[in-house]
Design a protein around this motif. Sequence first.
Motif, PDB file in Angstrom:
ATOM      1  N   ILE A 144       0.657  -1.356  -0.341  1.00  0.00           N
ATOM      2  CA  ILE A 144       0.194  -0.236   0.188  1.00  0.00           C
ATOM      3  C   ILE A 144       0.879   1.172   0.212  1.00  0.00           C
ATOM      4  O   ILE A 144       0.619   2.284  -0.842  1.00  0.00           O
ATOM      5  CB  ILE A 144      -0.578   0.386   1.174  1.00  0.00           C
ATOM      6  N   LEU A 145       2.198   1.040   0.873  1.00  0.00           N
ATOM      7  CA  LEU A 145       2.944   2.801   0.724  1.00  0.00           C
ATOM      8  C   LEU A 145       3.166   2.681  -0.835  1.00  0.00           C
ATOM      9  O   LEU A 145       3.702   3.575  -0.688  1.00  0.00           O
ATOM     10  CB  LEU A 145       4.327   2.180   1.730  1.00  0.00           C
ATOM     11  N   ALA A 146       4.006   1.357  -1.053  1.00  0.00           N
ATOM     12  CA  ALA A 146       5.253   1.305  -2.332  1.00  0.00           C
ATOM     13  C   ALA A 146       3.667   1.871  -3.605  1.00  0.00           C
ATOM     14  O   ALA A 146       4.578   2.188  -4.612  1.00  0.00           O
ATOM     15  CB  ALA A 146       5.325  -0.162  -2.444  1.00  0.00           C
ATOM     16  N   GLN A 147       2.625   1.790  -3.574  1.00  0.00           N
ATOM     17  CA  GLN A 147       1.386   2.210  -4.431  1.00  0.00           C
ATOM     18  C   GLN A 147       0.994   3.113  -4.161  1.00  0.00           C
ATOM     19  O   GLN A 147       0.237   3.535  -4.698  1.00  0.00           O
ATOM     20  CB  GLN A 147       0.576   0.866  -4.422  1.00  0.00           C
ATOM     21  N   SER A 148       1.082   3.982  -2.948  1.00  0.00           N
ATOM     22  CA  SER A 148       0.541   5.646  -2.690  1.00  0.00           C
ATOM     23  C   SER A 148       0.851   6.597  -3.397  1.00  0.00           C
ATOM     24  O   SER A 148       1.820   6.601  -4.541  1.00  0.00           O
ATOM     25  CB  SER A 148       1.085   6.050  -1.223  1.00  0.00           C
ATOM     26  N   ALA A 149      -0.213   7.601  -3.515  1.00  0.00           N
ATOM     27  CA  ALA A 149       0.315   8.718  -4.127  1.00  0.00           C
ATOM     28  C   ALA A 149       0.763   9.554  -3.880  1.00  0.00           C
ATOM     29  O   ALA A 149       0.640   9.557  -2.536  1.00  0.00           O
ATOM     30  CB  ALA A 149      -1.542   9.083  -4.764  1.00  0.00           C
ATOM     31  N   PRO A 150       1.325  10.656  -4.499  1.00  0.00           N
ATOM     32  CA  PRO A 150       1.648  11.472  -3.581  1.00  0.00           C
ATOM     33  C   PRO A 150       1.159  12.673  -2.947  1.00  0.00           C
ATOM     34  O   PRO A 150       1.504  13.435  -1.483  1.00  0.00           O
ATOM     35  CB  PRO A 150       2.417  12.611  -4.848  1.00  0.00           C
TER      36      PRO A 150
END
Lengths: 304, 304
Positions: A37-43
């Motif tokens: 989830i962190l790796a795929q988070s948005a800016p």
Amino acid sequence: MPALQYLPAACAVALLAGCAVTGGGPAPADKRTSAEILAQSAPADWRALDPENLLVLRLASGSVVLELAPEFAPRHAANIRALAREKYFDGLVILRVQDNYVVQWGDPAEDERKRRRIRNALISLPPEFARGADGLAFTPLPDGDVYAPEVGHAGGFPAARGGGQAWLTHCYGMLGVGRGDSAESGSGAELYVVIGHAPRHLDRNITLAGRVVQGIEKLTVLPRGTGALGFYEKASQHVRIQSLRVAADLPPRERPQLEALRTDTETFQRFVAARRHRREAWFLDPVGHVELCNVPLPVRQAAR
Amino acid sequence: MPALQYLPAACAVALLAGCAVTGGGPAPADKRTSAEILAQSAPADWRALDPENLLVLRLASGSVVLELAPEFAPRHAANIRALAREKYFDGLVILRVQDNYVVQWGDPAEDERKRRRIRNALISLPPEFARGADGLAFTPLPDGDVYAPEVGHAGGFPAARGGGQAWLTHCYGMLGVGRGDSAESGSGAELYVVIGHAPRHLDRNITLAGRVVQGIEKLTVLPRGTGALGFYEKASQHVRIQSLRVAADLPPRERPQLEALRTDTETFQRFVAARRHRREAWFLDPVGHVELCNVPLPVRQAAR
């Protein structure tokens, strides 16, 4: 507040047989681990840490970066900034390291009259143990708490809520303002950081003003003091503070460029859900709960 | 299980005005602080630690003493003793120190085939994540828990109970048995100690086998590993284990002579009550609750 929910008894008994029922209700639909989830988070899931709210504590071993929490302790945040700006801490020391409890710094002179004079900052402040809960964006956790009616996160900090009030909680890495026996005896001239199991009994007994966001290991590895309460017994054991600065006052290239995961986003809620229901292959029991101080609050280097 | 009880809202609001109402029901009739209760305890309130259940881990910086918990993990306790008795750990290393999590030791060889051969001890064991609750003297805590239906103390250890089972809990200082992804992959050849906020999500996911009773600061000050999961990146960073011995195998004058406060006595219950309802002058709010891992478990030098 949400009722505490537990691993059903039938599952506890069957645990060794690979029971897949989880404790905290159904598993979330999002099958990702918290790392995914962190790796795929948005800016937009991240917030840049404001250099006016960042403190940089420099030791010979390196720097510790702390974020102030003016939403909870505005007067203390202002006074700690004022102390930093008059270079109050420069050349003072870490004087107490109590295992499983706190690292504390300030002026080691036992006689208060011999301590460094505070020039511009206030020498005492009314406590900021809690604030009104109104107007505070608060993301509650679903698993209950031993110490407070409700716990969760607000503005990037672990917090609790109840009785119309909200307050910061003594999780690992939190920054507090030492005081004597009277509520008004703290100023920020003596500060501590939690380095052990969350001493939540301190909540609302003492003002919390922020948390460590980088470099806590510079504090946690320090030799434990052998005096009462973990104070160092000899001046030669004191760990010298080279400087403590508001990041905004540092030359731009020396300012920490950090971002923290916002705690008021859907991404954060998914992240918490993934910490409650563990997807990692190692977990035989997915757990189904998370306690406030076991929720990591991710911080990363900002892209420059 | 007892319902969670909280600081009444009226008290939370009135906190700064010196509200004396406590959260966890009426204040105990015993007005002593926990320190006073300990100081006035009777010899029978303490138990001598059995040298057959004590491990002495020797590092260059000094010794760490650990107590095994055969009531909860009899096979693992026996296997760790067998490993110590074949001097399995001597010359191996502390290879992982992850901040706010664990210190771990064992054989650093990445290739399992190159690791030190286990001669007499078992190379793998079925997990001992929980045991039957029947026949276990259990002193419950009144404040509830996020992770388990009931928590308290048994045989001097922090523990939980539910569904007919009882299990040790991952409080600060607990000793655990590292494992890979499969439940049976632990043997005791890789051990860890909790050095941060209680990672209770590990409860019943991995076997706990005891706790540190003296010298934990020899572990907690170690440099944090900079590799993934806090592993040291270079062999030169490893901290050498001089020896790990069962205390019973040491010459009598080298054996730790320690006593622990019994957890099945009225004195312990009064001690816990005094930790829930803080009498010390410093506390403005007496709190009224205590979380499992915030109950200290006192250990002292035995009179010789």
